[in-house]
Design a protein around this motif. Sequence first.
Motif, PDB file in Angstrom:
ATOM      1  N   GLY A   1       6.469  22.089 -11.321  1.00 59.68           N
ATOM      2  CA  GLY A   1       5.891  23.435 -10.512  1.00 59.68           C
ATOM      3  C   GLY A   1       5.093  23.274  -9.521  1.00 59.68           C
ATOM      4  O   GLY A   1       4.467  24.253  -8.841  1.00 59.68           O
ATOM      5  N   ALA A   2       4.890  21.966  -9.155  1.00 61.39           N
ATOM      6  CA  ALA A   2       3.897  21.737  -7.772  1.00 61.39           C
ATOM      7  C   ALA A   2       4.585  22.155  -6.548  1.00 61.39           C
ATOM      8  O   ALA A   2       5.845  22.307  -6.562  1.00 61.39           O
ATOM      9  CB  ALA A   2       3.551  20.160  -8.045  1.00 61.39           C
ATOM     10  N   ASP A   3       3.937  22.546  -5.486  1.00 66.27           N
ATOM     11  CA  ASP A   3       4.617  22.914  -4.195  1.00 66.27           C
ATOM     12  C   ASP A   3       4.939  21.595  -3.426  1.00 66.27           C
ATOM     13  O   ASP A   3       5.610  21.940  -2.645  1.00 66.27           O
ATOM     14  CB  ASP A   3       3.374  23.844  -3.607  1.00 66.27           C
ATOM     15  N   ALA A   4       4.407  20.476  -3.462  1.00 65.32           N
ATOM     16  CA  ALA A   4       4.741  19.349  -2.667  1.00 65.32           C
ATOM     17  C   ALA A   4       4.390  18.093  -3.330  1.00 65.32           C
ATOM     18  O   ALA A   4       3.312  18.201  -4.237  1.00 65.32           O
ATOM     19  CB  ALA A   4       4.134  19.738  -1.331  1.00 65.32           C
ATOM     20  N   ALA A   5       4.656  17.247  -2.805  1.00 63.80           N
ATOM     21  CA  ALA A   5       4.459  15.734  -3.463  1.00 63.80           C
ATOM     22  C   ALA A   5       3.526  15.210  -2.171  1.00 63.80           C
ATOM     23  O   ALA A   5       4.126  15.002  -0.956  1.00 63.80           O
ATOM     24  CB  ALA A   5       5.554  14.996  -3.458  1.00 63.80           C
ATOM     25  N   LEU A   6       2.636  14.367  -2.507  1.00 60.60           N
ATOM     26  CA  LEU A   6       1.844  13.480  -1.393  1.00 60.60           C
ATOM     27  C   LEU A   6       2.319  12.307  -1.939  1.00 60.60           C
ATOM     28  O   LEU A   6       1.906  11.724  -2.955  1.00 60.60           O
ATOM     29  CB  LEU A   6       0.424  13.642  -1.666  1.00 60.60           C
ATOM     30  N   VAL A   7       3.055  11.651  -0.898  1.00 63.75           N
ATOM     31  CA  VAL A   7       3.572  10.108  -0.855  1.00 63.75           C
ATOM     32  C   VAL A   7       3.027   9.213  -0.162  1.00 63.75           C
ATOM     33  O   VAL A   7       3.311   9.134   1.048  1.00 63.75           O
ATOM     34  CB  VAL A   7       5.186  10.264  -0.942  1.00 63.75           C
ATOM     35  N   VAL A   8       2.282   8.247  -0.755  1.00 67.02           N
ATOM     36  CA  VAL A   8       1.403   7.154  -0.246  1.00 67.02           C
ATOM     37  C   VAL A   8       2.439   6.228   0.222  1.00 67.02           C
ATOM     38  O   VAL A   8       3.494   5.795  -0.405  1.00 67.02           O
ATOM     39  CB  VAL A   8       0.421   6.779  -0.859  1.00 67.02           C
ATOM     40  N   VAL A   9       2.153   5.581   1.309  1.00 68.91           N
ATOM     41  CA  VAL A   9       2.867   4.474   1.892  1.00 68.91           C
ATOM     42  C   VAL A   9       2.797   3.186   0.568  1.00 68.91           C
ATOM     43  O   VAL A   9       1.826   3.418  -0.059  1.00 68.91           O
ATOM     44  CB  VAL A   9       2.200   3.710   2.836  1.00 68.91           C
ATOM     45  N   PRO A  10       4.002   2.614   0.149  1.00 61.68           N
ATOM     46  CA  PRO A  10       3.923   2.049  -0.866  1.00 61.68           C
ATOM     47  C   PRO A  10       3.165   0.734  -1.245  1.00 61.68           C
ATOM     48  O   PRO A  10       2.980  -0.028  -0.175  1.00 61.68           O
ATOM     49  CB  PRO A  10       5.473   1.292  -0.936  1.00 61.68           C
ATOM     50  N   PRO A  11       2.074   0.866  -2.127  1.00 59.66           N
ATOM     51  CA  PRO A  11       1.146  -0.071  -1.799  1.00 59.66           C
ATOM     52  C   PRO A  11       1.438  -1.599  -2.471  1.00 59.66           C
ATOM     53  O   PRO A  11       2.313  -1.713  -3.070  1.00 59.66           O
ATOM     54  CB  PRO A  11      -0.057   0.523  -2.944  1.00 59.66           C
ATOM     55  N   TYR A  12       0.641  -2.353  -2.003  1.00 58.10           N
ATOM     56  CA  TYR A  12       0.866  -3.775  -2.406  1.00 58.10           C
ATOM     57  C   TYR A  12       1.854  -4.703  -1.812  1.00 58.10           C
ATOM     58  O   TYR A  12       1.981  -5.867  -1.411  1.00 58.10           O
ATOM     59  CB  TYR A  12       0.708  -3.911  -3.867  1.00 58.10           C
ATOM     60  N   VAL A  13       3.222  -3.988  -1.816  1.00 54.40           N
ATOM     61  CA  VAL A  13       4.133  -4.690  -1.342  1.00 54.40           C
ATOM     62  C   VAL A  13       4.549  -4.945  -0.108  1.00 54.40           C
ATOM     63  O   VAL A  13       5.168  -5.662   0.619  1.00 54.40           O
ATOM     64  CB  VAL A  13       5.618  -3.925  -1.954  1.00 54.40           C
TER      65      VAL A  13
END
Length: 300
Positions: free
Chosen positions: A97-109
């Motif tokens: 039910g969230a309104d949006a996703a906060l998607v970080v730059v893929p870490p470590y790779v």
Amino acid sequence: MRLSGSITALATPFDTTGALDRAAWKRLVESQIAAGTQGLVVAGSTGEAATLEDDEYEWLVTSAVAIAAGRVPVLAGTGMSATSKTIAATRRLAELGADAALVVVPPYVRPTQAGLVAHYRAVADACELPIVLYNVPGRTGTDMQAETVAALATHPRIVGIKEAHDGVERMQALLALKSDAFAVLSGDDPTAARAMLAGADGVISVVSNLVPGAFRQLCDLARGGKADAAHALDARLQPLHRFSGIEPNPIPVKAVLARQGFGHGLRLPLTTLAEANSAQADDAARLAADLETSSRARAA
């Protein structure tokens, strides 16, 4: 959905045993909304997402959604090192039910810029939830360039960026991409006022955990073009910004939250604030209380 203003990257309160302090969490969420916070981020880096079990993550999201009850948008972190896992997490977040996703730059790779474009397009194509890009080079090891953001900003489900790079030129380049469908949000508390005075839509803040009323006022002043008043309030906030960086986030902010009655500690490998910094935490707590008192008086 248009994100703007003062958005808090919520810390996750734990009790003395290390379990979720569910009562403190509910009070924190409600107190943020009551003080004027205009959006909530659950389970980001400030929320110690890496230490949360799946059932804890889901409870935090669903409870925040229930408490907010549509009054403010609720975002949550879903960024993983693998694109397939990011897609799965984002789809699950939509179900919660969230309104949006906060998607970080893929870490470590450490993907290339072309890899970042392919990653975010794959997530946005596979998921129905709006996506907010999140660039924080100090944590991920990769800096998403403005040209890469430009390639992504036209995607109908990519609705904004949280930019934690503190450079003036970077923010100027991103502001050129701002539109009714794409928000530019500061992710750097010490320079957030400057960014908003230049045209940024708002800030996703750590320090607003401690001073939600003062941060709402800062956003209103800066976004309203009231530069002198915004600079004056920002100057009063700077000691809190300096304190928040005295040890890795969220160690300092959680030390003050504990003094405010919201939880008791962190989960390993993070440890509580060093005793040598305890007096500074006391000072920060007093300053936060003064700032919130002042913001309430001005609001009245």
